[in-house]
Design a protein around this motif. Structure first.
Motif, mmCIF file in Angstrom:
data_model
loop_
_atom_site.group_PDB
_atom_site.id
_atom_site.type_symbol
_atom_site.label_atom_id
_atom_site.label_comp_id
_atom_site.label_asym_id
_atom_site.label_seq_id
_atom_site.Cartn_x
_atom_site.Cartn_y
_atom_site.Cartn_z
ATOM 1 N N THR A 85 0.793 -1.305 0.033
ATOM 2 C CA THR A 85 -0.035 -0.063 0.000
ATOM 3 C C THR A 85 0.840 1.201 -0.159
ATOM 4 O O THR A 85 1.829 1.530 0.841
ATOM 5 C CB THR A 85 -0.926 0.053 1.229
ATOM 6 N N TRP A 86 0.723 2.085 -0.888
ATOM 7 C CA TRP A 86 1.401 3.322 -0.917
ATOM 8 C C TRP A 86 0.542 4.554 -0.572
ATOM 9 O O TRP A 86 1.031 5.575 -0.028
ATOM 10 C CB TRP A 86 1.738 3.636 -2.507
ATOM 11 N N VAL A 87 -0.856 4.562 -1.063
ATOM 12 C CA VAL A 87 -1.527 5.781 -0.456
ATOM 13 C C VAL A 87 -3.044 5.212 0.035
ATOM 14 O O VAL A 87 -3.538 4.308 -0.727
ATOM 15 C CB VAL A 87 -1.715 6.808 -1.662
ATOM 16 N N GLU A 88 -3.507 5.875 0.959
ATOM 17 C CA GLU A 88 -4.735 5.607 1.196
ATOM 18 C C GLU A 88 -5.517 7.011 1.257
ATOM 19 O O GLU A 88 -5.061 7.973 1.760
ATOM 20 C CB GLU A 88 -4.827 5.126 2.784
ATOM 21 N N VAL A 89 -6.691 6.854 0.686
ATOM 22 C CA VAL A 89 -7.769 7.960 0.341
ATOM 23 C C VAL A 89 -9.058 7.819 1.099
ATOM 24 O O VAL A 89 -9.594 6.841 0.924
ATOM 25 C CB VAL A 89 -7.753 8.026 -1.141
ATOM 26 N N LEU B 206 -6.770 8.039 -9.369
ATOM 27 C CA LEU B 206 -6.603 6.678 -9.236
ATOM 28 C C LEU B 206 -7.333 5.888 -8.487
ATOM 29 O O LEU B 206 -7.470 4.354 -8.797
ATOM 30 C CB LEU B 206 -4.866 6.641 -8.736
ATOM 31 N N ALA B 207 -8.106 6.184 -7.637
ATOM 32 C CA ALA B 207 -8.931 5.902 -6.754
ATOM 33 C C ALA B 207 -10.125 5.584 -7.336
ATOM 34 O O ALA B 207 -11.146 4.682 -6.795
ATOM 35 C CB ALA B 207 -9.209 6.379 -5.169
ATOM 36 N N SER C 43 -10.252 4.282 0.578
ATOM 37 C CA SER C 43 -9.592 3.571 -0.756
ATOM 38 C C SER C 43 -8.067 3.347 -0.577
ATOM 39 O O SER C 43 -7.481 4.315 -0.440
ATOM 40 C CB SER C 43 -9.919 4.115 -2.179
ATOM 41 N N VAL C 44 -7.678 2.069 -0.992
ATOM 42 C CA VAL C 44 -6.304 1.929 -0.613
ATOM 43 C C VAL C 44 -5.748 1.808 -2.208
ATOM 44 O O VAL C 44 -6.159 1.074 -2.982
ATOM 45 C CB VAL C 44 -6.266 0.389 -0.043
ATOM 46 N N LEU C 45 -4.728 2.383 -2.582
ATOM 47 C CA LEU C 45 -3.861 2.547 -3.539
ATOM 48 C C LEU C 45 -2.522 1.652 -3.486
ATOM 49 O O LEU C 45 -1.871 2.032 -2.732
ATOM 50 C CB LEU C 45 -3.747 3.767 -4.031
ATOM 51 N N VAL C 46 -2.541 0.606 -3.936
ATOM 52 C CA VAL C 46 -1.234 -0.237 -4.026
ATOM 53 C C VAL C 46 -0.039 0.196 -4.971
ATOM 54 O O VAL C 46 -0.389 1.179 -5.720
ATOM 55 C CB VAL C 46 -1.465 -1.703 -4.190
ATOM 56 N N HIS D 29 2.212 6.142 2.704
ATOM 57 C CA HIS D 29 3.178 4.904 3.369
ATOM 58 C C HIS D 29 4.408 5.151 2.537
ATOM 59 O O HIS D 29 4.638 5.098 1.452
ATOM 60 C CB HIS D 29 2.436 3.747 2.960
ATOM 61 N N ALA D 30 5.511 5.679 3.441
ATOM 62 C CA ALA D 30 6.838 5.773 2.865
ATOM 63 C C ALA D 30 7.524 4.498 2.649
ATOM 64 O O ALA D 30 8.525 4.523 1.754
ATOM 65 C CB ALA D 30 7.646 6.840 4.020
#
Length: 234
Positions: A40-44, A123-124, A56-59, A138-139
């Motif tokens: 997971t890179w980004v959560e929206v 993207l979501a 929404s979870v962006l991998v 998420h770094a």
């Protein structure tokens, strides 16, 4: 007897060591990129005003879609590193360096600039009426990509700097005529330099006796007179 051909094997050994080190680095880079693409890179967090907020979870495969193809490219580079030599190997090293840079760009962008609301919403695939409430980054996956990119760059350097190994098959695959000529040449050169074990084995394989030197036979005494009279020796 010391074999002077031993130093000639050093470039080949160095080349094999560099090959295995480059393969290891490429494997580390490929696994790093592939693993980061599944994380997971980004959560929206968004809300459409009609119900509860949703997250929404962006991998990595979504936020940086090129990660998986780049990881597969590095796997292909592992196979190619065993198949190509010379200038083609250097071209492969340059291509691996380009892959490393391409993989590092989205990771650096995320760590430095973060994730924009518009990009995260796109993207979501949020509906038009939805509004982005928050975006969290998420770094860890981005750092993992940078580790893989550095490994790929190191592999590229190893591929470009791999020592040249003299091309050609081993002498054991030569035809008997070629080996005979090589043995004769080795015998001629042995007068000007030391005879190595390799030269002796090549001569034996070619059917020559390296211990016999027909050029150093003792001269025959000249005898005057007829066969009955031994005469005087000159």
């Amino acid at each position: 007897m010391s074999d002077s051909s031993e130093p000639a094997r050093d470039p080949a050994r160095a080349g094999r060591r560099r090959s295995m080190f480059a393969v290891l680095l490429l494997a580390v880079a490929a696994v790093s990129l592939w693993g980061a693409s599944r994380m997971t890179w980004v959560e929206v967090t968004s809300s459409d005003g009609l119900g509860e907020e949703r997250t929404s979870v962006l991998v990595g495969g979504t936020w940086a879609a090129a990660l998986t193809p780049l990881a597969l490219t590095l796997v292909a580079a592992i196979a190619a590193s065993f198949a190509v030599k010379g200038w083609a190997l250097r071209v492969l090293g340059v291509l691996v360096a380009v892959v490393a840079v391409a993989a590092a760009v989205p990771a650096v962008g995320l760590l430095v600039s973060g994730a924009s609301d518009d990009e995260a919403a796109r993207l979501a695939e949020l509906p038009g009426r939805a509004e982005v409430q928050s975006v969290s980054v998420h770094a860890g996956p981005a750092v993992l990509v940078l580790v893989g990119a550095l490994a790929a760059l190191a592999a590229a350097v190893e591929l470009v700097r791999r020592p040249r190994v003299r091309a050609g098959l081993s002498s054991k695959y030569d035809s008997p005529g070629a080996r005979r000529e090589a043995a004769k040449k080795a015998g001629a050169d042995s007068a000007d330099g030391p005879v190595t074990q390799r030269m002796l084995w090549d001569a034996l394989d070619a059917g020559e006796d390296p211990t016999v030197d027909d050029k150093r036979t003792e001269p025959v005494d000249q005898v005057d007179g007829s066969d009955e009279d031994p005469g005087t020796r000159t």
